[in-house]
Design a protein around this motif. Structure first.
Motif, mmCIF file in Angstrom:
data_model
loop_
_atom_site.group_PDB
_atom_site.id
_atom_site.type_symbol
_atom_site.label_atom_id
_atom_site.label_comp_id
_atom_site.label_asym_id
_atom_site.label_seq_id
_atom_site.Cartn_x
_atom_site.Cartn_y
_atom_site.Cartn_z
ATOM 1 N N GLN A 163 0.832 -1.210 0.000
ATOM 2 C CA GLN A 163 0.000 0.000 0.000
ATOM 3 C C GLN A 163 0.868 1.262 0.000
ATOM 4 O O GLN A 163 0.591 2.225 -0.729
ATOM 5 C CB GLN A 163 -0.927 -0.016 1.219
ATOM 6 C CG GLN A 163 -1.938 -1.159 1.195
ATOM 7 C CD GLN A 163 -2.632 -1.355 2.534
ATOM 8 O OE1 GLN A 163 -2.013 -1.204 3.589
ATOM 9 N NE2 GLN A 163 -3.910 -1.697 2.499
ATOM 10 N N LEU A 164 1.926 1.259 0.821
ATOM 11 C CA LEU A 164 2.848 2.396 0.852
ATOM 12 C C LEU A 164 3.495 2.606 -0.523
ATOM 13 O O LEU A 164 3.578 3.732 -1.018
ATOM 14 C CB LEU A 164 3.942 2.153 1.889
ATOM 15 C CG LEU A 164 3.731 2.635 3.320
ATOM 16 C CD1 LEU A 164 4.940 2.266 4.162
ATOM 17 C CD2 LEU A 164 3.498 4.134 3.368
ATOM 18 N N GLY A 165 3.960 1.500 -1.107
ATOM 19 C CA GLY A 165 4.624 1.598 -2.396
ATOM 20 C C GLY A 165 3.711 2.078 -3.502
ATOM 21 O O GLY A 165 4.139 2.806 -4.409
ATOM 22 N N PHE A 166 2.435 1.687 -3.436
ATOM 23 C CA PHE A 166 1.469 2.108 -4.457
ATOM 24 C C PHE A 166 1.325 3.627 -4.462
ATOM 25 O O PHE A 166 1.460 4.286 -5.499
ATOM 26 C CB PHE A 166 0.120 1.437 -4.196
ATOM 27 C CG PHE A 166 -1.000 1.966 -5.061
ATOM 28 C CD1 PHE A 166 -1.068 1.629 -6.398
ATOM 29 C CD2 PHE A 166 -1.970 2.811 -4.531
ATOM 30 C CE1 PHE A 166 -2.097 2.129 -7.206
ATOM 31 C CE2 PHE A 166 -3.001 3.309 -5.320
ATOM 32 C CZ PHE A 166 -3.055 2.963 -6.658
ATOM 33 N N PHE A 167 1.065 4.184 -3.277
ATOM 34 C CA PHE A 167 0.929 5.640 -3.191
ATOM 35 C C PHE A 167 2.263 6.339 -3.439
ATOM 36 O O PHE A 167 2.310 7.414 -4.054
ATOM 37 C CB PHE A 167 0.373 6.039 -1.831
ATOM 38 C CG PHE A 167 -1.068 5.695 -1.635
ATOM 39 C CD1 PHE A 167 -2.058 6.340 -2.355
ATOM 40 C CD2 PHE A 167 -1.460 4.720 -0.733
ATOM 41 C CE1 PHE A 167 -3.398 6.033 -2.187
ATOM 42 C CE2 PHE A 167 -2.793 4.393 -0.552
ATOM 43 C CZ PHE A 167 -3.769 5.048 -1.286
ATOM 44 N N GLY A 168 3.363 5.715 -2.964
ATOM 45 C CA GLY A 168 4.671 6.310 -3.186
ATOM 46 C C GLY A 168 5.011 6.415 -4.666
ATOM 47 O O GLY A 168 5.612 7.402 -5.106
ATOM 48 N N SER A 169 4.620 5.412 -5.436
ATOM 49 C CA SER A 169 4.865 5.440 -6.879
ATOM 50 C C SER A 169 4.077 6.560 -7.545
ATOM 51 O O SER A 169 4.595 7.263 -8.420
ATOM 52 C CB SER A 169 4.491 4.087 -7.504
ATOM 53 O OG SER A 169 5.239 3.042 -6.945
ATOM 54 N N ILE A 170 2.824 6.724 -7.112
ATOM 55 C CA ILE A 170 1.991 7.789 -7.689
ATOM 56 C C ILE A 170 2.573 9.161 -7.369
ATOM 57 O O ILE A 170 2.748 10.012 -8.258
ATOM 58 C CB ILE A 170 0.546 7.675 -7.169
ATOM 59 C CG1 ILE A 170 -0.103 6.389 -7.683
ATOM 60 C CG2 ILE A 170 -0.269 8.898 -7.612
ATOM 61 C CD1 ILE A 170 -1.497 6.159 -7.149
ATOM 62 N N PHE A 171 2.898 9.394 -6.085
ATOM 63 C CA PHE A 171 3.479 10.683 -5.700
ATOM 64 C C PHE A 171 4.828 10.902 -6.392
ATOM 65 O O PHE A 171 5.159 12.023 -6.802
ATOM 66 C CB PHE A 171 3.647 10.757 -4.182
ATOM 67 C CG PHE A 171 2.345 10.827 -3.432
ATOM 68 C CD1 PHE A 171 1.365 11.718 -3.818
ATOM 69 C CD2 PHE A 171 2.103 10.014 -2.334
ATOM 70 C CE1 PHE A 171 0.153 11.795 -3.127
ATOM 71 C CE2 PHE A 171 0.905 10.082 -1.645
ATOM 72 C CZ PHE A 171 -0.073 10.972 -2.041
#
Length: 306
Positions: free
Chosen positions: A211-219
């Motif tokens: 979940q962290l990586g998903f949002f981190g990739s978007i940001f």
């Protein structure tokens, strides 16, 4: 078993932190022909690698069953949108922090960066007390005071500082210092926030990292588009990448996994003190190998305290 995992994860974290700081500093100051790799793209690639690694770990925990993996990802992520959205806040802060570290190591030597970045122990302790209602003992508060004093000594101007900065640094030390201080506050808040989420829910630490990586990739992709969009369109997303760049990216991705394990089996304050052990290693290698750090009497006194 949990005690063994705690100290194993702390040991790996010390190794990973030292290796990442030195290789990142070296990669950002190494003079090569052609364009230098973009730190914003390196952050995105590290997040994607972290997601892939976590999916493989969940797959292993699911007894190597694709059907079970698909069910877990669907049930724990897609069917729990509010739980997933909770990770958007620390993810955005971690993305900012990772970019700031590249800025800091482009403008500071590895030893000065390592010592100054340990102020995150203080910010982590303050956020832990306020957000998690933790109580610190007298010796812990005393250690934090000594830490602040040591950082102040490292930043204290010396007679040869101006000359050394011109010879050894390609950027502004002030920019590097501001980047480190901002990263300290973001690291403290995001780390404690993530610890609070991990210890209040029963979700796997690897699911949380996906979940962290998903949002981190978007940001991260947003940052690439805003700050380096023209360079990417001109020279490509992977411009300047070489073997050293990939080592930096892999170490950064590994760091996210190790930190999550440390937070799960130990806590953020212990993580901070474990990371501090890498200061001596970074200082020695920065002086003897990178040759971008010249110790002064103040720095030597501070290292004796540590």
């Amino acid at each position: 078993m949990s005690a063994n995992l705690k100290y194993l994860s702390l040991g790996i974290l010390v190794f990973q932190t030292t290796s990442l700081v030195l290789t990142m500093r070296y990669s950002r100051t190494l003079k090569e022909e052609g364009p230098r790799y973009l730190s914003s793209t390196a952050v995105v690639v590290a997040e994607l690698l972290k997601i892939m690694a976590c999916i493989l770990l969940v797959y292993k925990d699911s007894k190597c069953s694709l059907r079970a993996l698909n069910r877990i990802l669907h049930d724990e992520i897609l069917n729990k949108p509010m739980e997933t959205l909770k990770l958007a806040i620390p993810s955005g802060i971690y993305t900012l922090q990772n970019n700031l570290l590249y800025v800091a190591l482009s403008n500071l030597d590895a030893a000065t960066y390592q010592v100054t970045y340990q102020l995150k122990i203080l910010t982590t302790a303050l956020f832990s007390v306020s957000m998690l209602s933790k109580k610190l003992g007298v010796y812990q508060w005393l250690s934090l005071v000594i830490l602040m004093t040591g950082v102040a000594f490292v930043q204290w101007p010396s007679d040869s500082q101006e000359l050394d900065s011109k010879e050894l640094s390609a950027g502004s030390q002030f920019v590097g210092l501001m980047a480190v201080l901002t990263a300290c506050f973001s690291s403290g808040f995001a780390g404690v926030y993530f610890e609070k989420i991990l210890k209040e829910t029963k979700q796997s630490v690897w699911i949380r990292n996906i979940q962290l990586g998903f949002f981190g990739s978007i940001f991260g992709l947003m940052g690439v588009y805003i700050y380096d969009g023209e360079l990417v369109s001109k020279n490509g997303f992977f411009q300047g990448y070489n073997r050293l760049t990939w080592i930096v990216v892999i170490l950064q991705a590994l760091g996210g996994l190790v930190i999550a394990a440390v937070i799960k089996y130990a806590d953020n304050i212990l993580k901070g003190f474990a990371t501090s052990l890498s200061i001596i290693l970074s200082t020695l290698i920065s002086y003897f190998w990178l040759q971008d750090f010249v110790p002064t009497s103040l720095c030597s006194s501070m290292e004796d305290w540590v």
